[in-house]
Design an enzyme around this catalytic site. Structure first.
Site, mmCIF file in Angstrom:
data_model
loop_
_atom_site.group_PDB
_atom_site.id
_atom_site.type_symbol
_atom_site.label_atom_id
_atom_site.label_comp_id
_atom_site.label_asym_id
_atom_site.label_seq_id
_atom_site.Cartn_x
_atom_site.Cartn_y
_atom_site.Cartn_z
ATOM 1 N N GLU A 144 41.770 -3.913 79.162
ATOM 2 C CA GLU A 144 41.168 -4.898 79.979
ATOM 3 C C GLU A 144 41.799 -6.356 79.790
ATOM 4 O O GLU A 144 41.411 -7.250 80.432
ATOM 5 C CB GLU A 144 39.593 -4.977 79.600
ATOM 6 C CG GLU A 144 39.405 -5.105 78.022
ATOM 7 C CD GLU A 144 38.117 -4.887 77.869
ATOM 8 O OE1 GLU A 144 37.163 -5.044 78.551
ATOM 9 O OE2 GLU A 144 37.688 -4.739 76.603
ATOM 10 N N CYS B 54 36.710 2.886 83.822
ATOM 11 C CA CYS B 54 35.172 3.006 83.545
ATOM 12 C C CYS B 54 34.566 1.614 84.382
ATOM 13 O O CYS B 54 33.446 1.432 83.917
ATOM 14 C CB CYS B 54 34.987 2.979 82.165
ATOM 15 S SG CYS B 54 35.449 1.480 81.255
#
Length: 599
Positions: free
Chosen positions: A442, A513
């Site tokens: 991320e 996700c």
């Protein structure tokens, strides 16, 4: 009356058509007056009595919660009970009465406003929206003090209330219990955002809703005819006959398509050229697991463990105990019946303070959070690792670590996992010695230095929300710059395709996700990049599965390469349009479903 349109935030898809029923907020009309010295104890007793009544009310609602109620409702009612027990709400207003001589209502509203202002400073969008819970709890107490109450129409045997749309400044999860069983068509609120409890419960109840309307409760009148377009976050007030007919036809079509989608629950997610795609669910609490199974998820791709660590102001311990966490993880595994569960280690920090008195960092998004926070609290981290490891004896668990960026962070984390394992060996407690350990990708630095992750870890999970935010230096919940948040920015597309491609080449599983995984606009793009694992909210799973069943990787991959080569926004947009046009979007075809089952 002339028709007009209100624009807000789309949080739960679908079309609702019905008459408005207004709910007034108790805090909107609170009397403010000073009391005499000899009235202080009586006013304090009045506030204490109101708080006690709300405690009993919430407990009754919790005890009478129907077995088929969405698990989110019970969890949110528990959160409201914890908020009510917090001294910041149960004690401070009493001191305001003692020292400032405010009447009970004024004292409570004063403290609620103070707490709300503190939450406005929190950077994390989910936590910032938790101020709504404080306001909702306060509103329940105020309704006891003022003698008002939530007044919803009775649900008759004929189901006549199904065409009622509730319009409110805000509405609490406890009050939303009255939306069960299709009794109400939808709701509209002035407050709220995509991560508010109102939004989460709306999705779980599958009720069309639009939130963040600002002044809808003032502009809409009782019994106005309303249309909620849950896909666009739009509310049409007193629509013309033509618009009403168009939306009724669209509503009927959506209902037919939804019924057909439900037939796909047990169908494997297989592309037309035979490629199997794993569809997993994101959950926050053990009680969410049944909904994931019901939607057809083949596992949990993201269990957000931080929810056990929050709202603990009334607890003796700052962090949940090892046994408390273990039981929660074990309960999830048992509920998933042998399907894999990916548990993300604690993802809190500077922008998600666990304590009210913690100092907020100068730039919370770049501060001491996620794995950085865990490594700074080694005993807390070891406790969580032991709990996860112990639960791994009861089913397949994958351990996911958020916000890793440096090799030494990975090595230090792996060392602590080994330390937790050794502690369990010494206790002679069972666990999975080969538990897979993975990283959330991320941070752009992680995506650009992927080989050091592949060398050390077993799997990768891309958190697209933060990856996009950090790549573009954009806080997507900041309305001043939110329009610059762009999943199709060439830099974002490069990082996504690079991570997926390198993972596949190395034979290491890669999943997505973040929100992109559950948005059908991006399904074909991610498939064409080579993604084979998607993890999303259970409510999004069947729509994504439908896209997969109607996709052919042999057609998608060459077109996605063209999109990735484009550097100008117009070229990217044109490439995406061609990608979407490769597969038509008819109704769900039974032939394809049957052929997928055969495979």
């Amino acid at each position: 009356m002339a028709s007009f349109t209100l624009h807000g935030i789309a949080v739960s898809q679908g079309i609702a058509i019905g008459r408005a029923h207004l709910l007034a907020a108790a805090a909107l009309d609170v009397k403010h007056y000073l009391i005499a010295d000899d009235q202080v104890e009586a006013e304090i007793a009045r506030l204490k009595s109101a708080i006690k009544s709300v405690h009993q009310e919430l407990q009754t609602i919790r005890n009478e919660l129907p077995k088929d109620a969405p698990p989110e409702l019970g969890a949110f009612i528990d959160v409201h009970s914890l908020i009510l027990s917090d001294p910041m709400l149960s004690e401070v207003p009493l001191n305001i009465i003692r020292h400032r001589y405010y009447n009970a209502e004024w004292a409570l509203v004063t403290q609620i406003d103070e707490l709300s202002a503190q939450f406005d400073e929190i950077e994390d969008p989910y936590l910032r929206e938790r101020k709504a819970d404080i306001q909702q709890v306060g509103d329940r107490v105020l309704k006891i003090l003022t003698g008002t109450a939530v007044n919803l129409p009775e649900v008759g045997d004929s189901g006549a209330t199904a065409n009622i749309i509730v319009v409110a400044h805000d509405i609490s999860p406890a009050d939303m219990l009255q939306f069960r069983d299709g009794a109400f068509g939808g709701f509209v609120t002035d407050l709220g955002g995509p991560n508010s409890h109102t939004a989460i419960v709306a999705r779980s109840l599958d009720i069309p809703a639009a939130v963040g309307m600002h002044n809808a409760s003032e502009m809409v009148k009782q019994d106005d005819l309303l249309i909620i377009d849950g896909d666009a976050g739009v509310v049409i007030v007193d629509p013309s006959p033509l618009v009403l007919a168009q939306y009724r036809a669209r509503q009927d079509r959506l209902l037919r398509e939804r019924k057909k989608l439900s037939r796909l629950k047990k169908t494997p997610a297989i592309t037309q050229d035979g490629g199997y795609i794993a569809l997993l669910a994101n959950i926050e609490l053990p009680g969410d697991a049944p909904a994931a199974l019901d939607a057809g998820a083949v596992g949990i791709g993201l269990f957000r463990s931080e929810f056990m660590f929050m709202g603990r102001a009334g607890h003796l311990e700052r962090f949940p105990s090892e046994d408390e966490q273990f039981e929660s993880y074990k309960k999830t595994l048992v509920a998933m019946k042998g399907r894999p569960v990916t548990i993300r280690t604690l993802d809190v920090g500077a922008d998600k303070p666990l304590d009210e008195d913690e100092q907020t960092a100068l730039n919370p998004a770049l501060g001491l959070r996620a794995i950085r926070y865990c490594l700074s609290e080694p005993q807390m981290f070891l406790t969580q690792l032991r709990a996860i490891l112990r639960a791994s004896a009861y089913g397949p668990i994958k351990l996911l670590v958020p916000m890793l960026a440096h090799a030494f962070e990975i090595d230090q984390t792996l060392s602590m996992i080994e330390q937790a394992k050794q502690q369990l060996r010494e206790r002679k407690q069972k666990f999975d010695e080969e538990i897979p350990v993975g990283a959330m990708i991320e941070i752009p630095a992680a995506a650009l230095a992927l080989p050091m992750f592949i060398k050390r870890l077993d799997f990768l999970s891309i958190g697209t929300n933060d990856l996009i935010q950090y790549t573009l230096a954009i806080d997507r919940v900041d309305h001043e710059v939110a329009h610059l948040y762009d999943p199709l920015h060439p830099a974002v597309l490069f990082l996504l395709s690079s991570v997926i491609g390198q993972g596949r080449k190395a034979g290491i599983p890669v999943s997505v996700c973040g929100e992109m995984a559950g948005d059908t606009k991006w399904t074909r793009l991610l498939l064409g990049m080579g993604l084979q694992e998607f993890s999303m909210h259970p409510a999004q799973l069947l729509s994504v599965k439908y896209e997969i069943l109607n996709s052919d990787l042999r057609l998608l991959e060459p077109q996605v390469k063209k999109v990735l080569r484009a550097t100008e926004p117009a070229a990217v947009t044109a490439g995406m349009a061609q990608l979407q046009a490769l597969v038509s979007e008819p109704e769900v075809r039974e032939v394809k479903v049957a052929s997928a089952r055969k495979r």
